[in-house]
Design an enzyme around this catalytic site. Structure first.
Site, PDB file in Angstrom:
ATOM      1  N   LYS A   1       0.848  -1.204   0.000  1.00 40.05           N
ATOM      2  CA  LYS A   1       0.000   0.000   0.000  1.00 40.05           C
ATOM      3  C   LYS A   1       0.879   1.248   0.000  1.00 40.05           C
ATOM      4  CE  LYS A   1      -3.914  -2.344   2.064  1.00 40.05           C
ATOM      5  NZ  LYS A   1      -4.578  -2.842   3.265  1.00 40.05           N
TER       6      LYS A   1
ATOM      7  N   GLN B   1      -4.911  -1.368   9.386  1.00 39.66           N
ATOM      8  CA  GLN B   1      -4.839  -2.708   8.801  1.00 39.66           C
ATOM      9  C   GLN B   1      -5.485  -3.722   9.754  1.00 39.66           C
ATOM     10  OE1 GLN B   1      -3.527  -3.503   5.656  1.00 39.66           O
ATOM     11  NE2 GLN B   1      -4.419  -5.510   6.084  1.00 39.66           N
TER      12      GLN B   1
ATOM     13  N   ASP C   1     -11.268   2.928   3.797  1.00 38.00           N
ATOM     14  CA  ASP C   1     -11.668   1.514   3.723  1.00 38.00           C
ATOM     15  C   ASP C   1     -13.187   1.389   3.598  1.00 38.00           C
ATOM     16  OD1 ASP C   1      -9.925  -0.594   3.522  1.00 38.00           O
ATOM     17  OD2 ASP C   1      -9.480  -0.705   5.666  1.00 38.00           O
TER      18      ASP C   1
END
Ligand code: NDP
Length: 304
Positions: free
Chosen positions: A55, A99, A122
């Site tokens: 990422k 995460q 997200d």
């Protein structure tokens, strides 16, 4: 019947990243806006470390500001929430990604709820979930967003199609179903309690498999000519028995690819289908969040 068209998610993701890079350069020169993404990793889960590294690399490659916070596994919930709050206040950060999975002593929902919904790239915050379900502009979870981009690229018009989503998770199945509904599909969500799943799947003009069971969806579950999107990422023993005995593995989807490709009209491979779209869509969401924060129009070709 002809073999299915292969939906090249890897190639699509590369072209999406190229469009994002152009958009980022344009935002920088014309609006002095540099989209910034902060990724937070707690602990040392090997798979998470790889995802976080990828990422960060891809964020920098498209010219965006990238910050990675690596915290020890024994980080307290309060400590993590403090960092999230700092990032919420930081004007150089437009997207925050924590995460998952988090270590067991941390309440994941409490952390996700602490992220400013405007920076929730997200798309897991209930505000974004709610906005998606009532049809307001939202930050959409990356994997279903990527699936939708591939579908819109593959099919000129989704209206009125029967879509079956196998899987009802908050990160894939449910938001996928909402996106298909918003595109005027007739949507069925199937799950582990669905009766006669093969018969349900056979109704699908668009079949999304997001189950986590290697090659569960067989060729005879698929309607001739259907478009099949395989979200599954499952690690199984290598085909060669000697390699398997030596611990070698390979990745397969939730769909038995060869059988399905003989019936479907179009299908995503695994690997190289949905997987590469997820990080590309994270970058897309970060640009979207930055533009909305600055009151600038989201550049064409970056979002859905
Ligand atoms: P979850 O485990 O959260 O959800 C799986 C869903 O599948 C559940 O709704 C479950 O039903 C359903 N299910 C399980 N077994 C069956 C069965 N036998 N028949 C019908 N339905 C079943 O998984 P995720 O949604 O997080 O992920 C799904 C897959 O997608 C995984 O392989 C994962 O690795 C992959 N993935 C890929 C990503 C990418 O970037 N390409 C990103 C995220 C996930 P129930 O609710 O009844 O338990």
């Amino acid at each position: 019947m002809a073999e299915a068209r292969i939906i090249d998610g890897k190639g699509f993701a590369a072209s999406l990243r190229a469009r994002i890079a152009v958009a980022v350069e344009d935002l920088r020169t014309r609006h002095a806006l540099v989209p910034g993404l902060a990724v937070v990793l707690v602990g040392e889960d090997p798979a998470s470390q790889i995802y976080v590294r990828n990422k960060g690399e891809q964020t920098r490659e498209v010219g965006m500001h990238s910050v990675t916070h690596r915290l020890p596994v024994d980080t307290s919930q309060e400590g993590l929430l403090r960092l999230v709050n700092q990032l919420n206040q930081d004007p150089s950060i437009h997207g925050i990604l924590v995460q998952l999975p988090l270590p067991g002593h941390i309440d994941t929902q409490a952390v996700l709820s602490a992220i400013d919904p405007a920076k929730d790239v997200d798309g897991f915050h209930v505000v974004n979930t709610g906005r998606l379900s009532v049809g307001l502009p939202a930050l959409v979870p990356c994997t279903p967003l990527g699936c939708m981009m591939l579908l819109k690229d593959t099919l000129s018009d989704l209206r009125g199609m029967n879509a079956v989503v196998i899987g009802r998770s908050n990160i894939v199945g449910k938001p996928m179903a909402q996106l298909l509904l918003a595109a005027d599909c007739t949507v069925t969500i199937a799950h582990s309690r669905t009766r006669d799943l093969p018969a349900v799947a056979r109704q699908a003009d668009i079949l999304i498999a997001a189950v986590g069971r290697p090659e569960m969806v067989r060729g005879d579950w698929i309607k001739e000519g259907a478009t099949v999107i395989d979200v599954g990422i499952n690690r199984v023993p290598a085909r060669d028995p000697a390699a398997a005995a030596a611990g070698k593995t390979r990745i397969v989807g939730d769909v038995a690819y060869a059988e399905a490709a003989a019936v479907a009209g179009a299908i995503t491979p695994v690997p190289g289908g949905v997987g590469p779209m997820t990080i590309a869509c994270l970058l897309s969401n970060t640009v979207t969040a930055a533009c909305r924060a600055a009151g600038v129009a989201v550049p064409a070709g970056v979002g859905l």
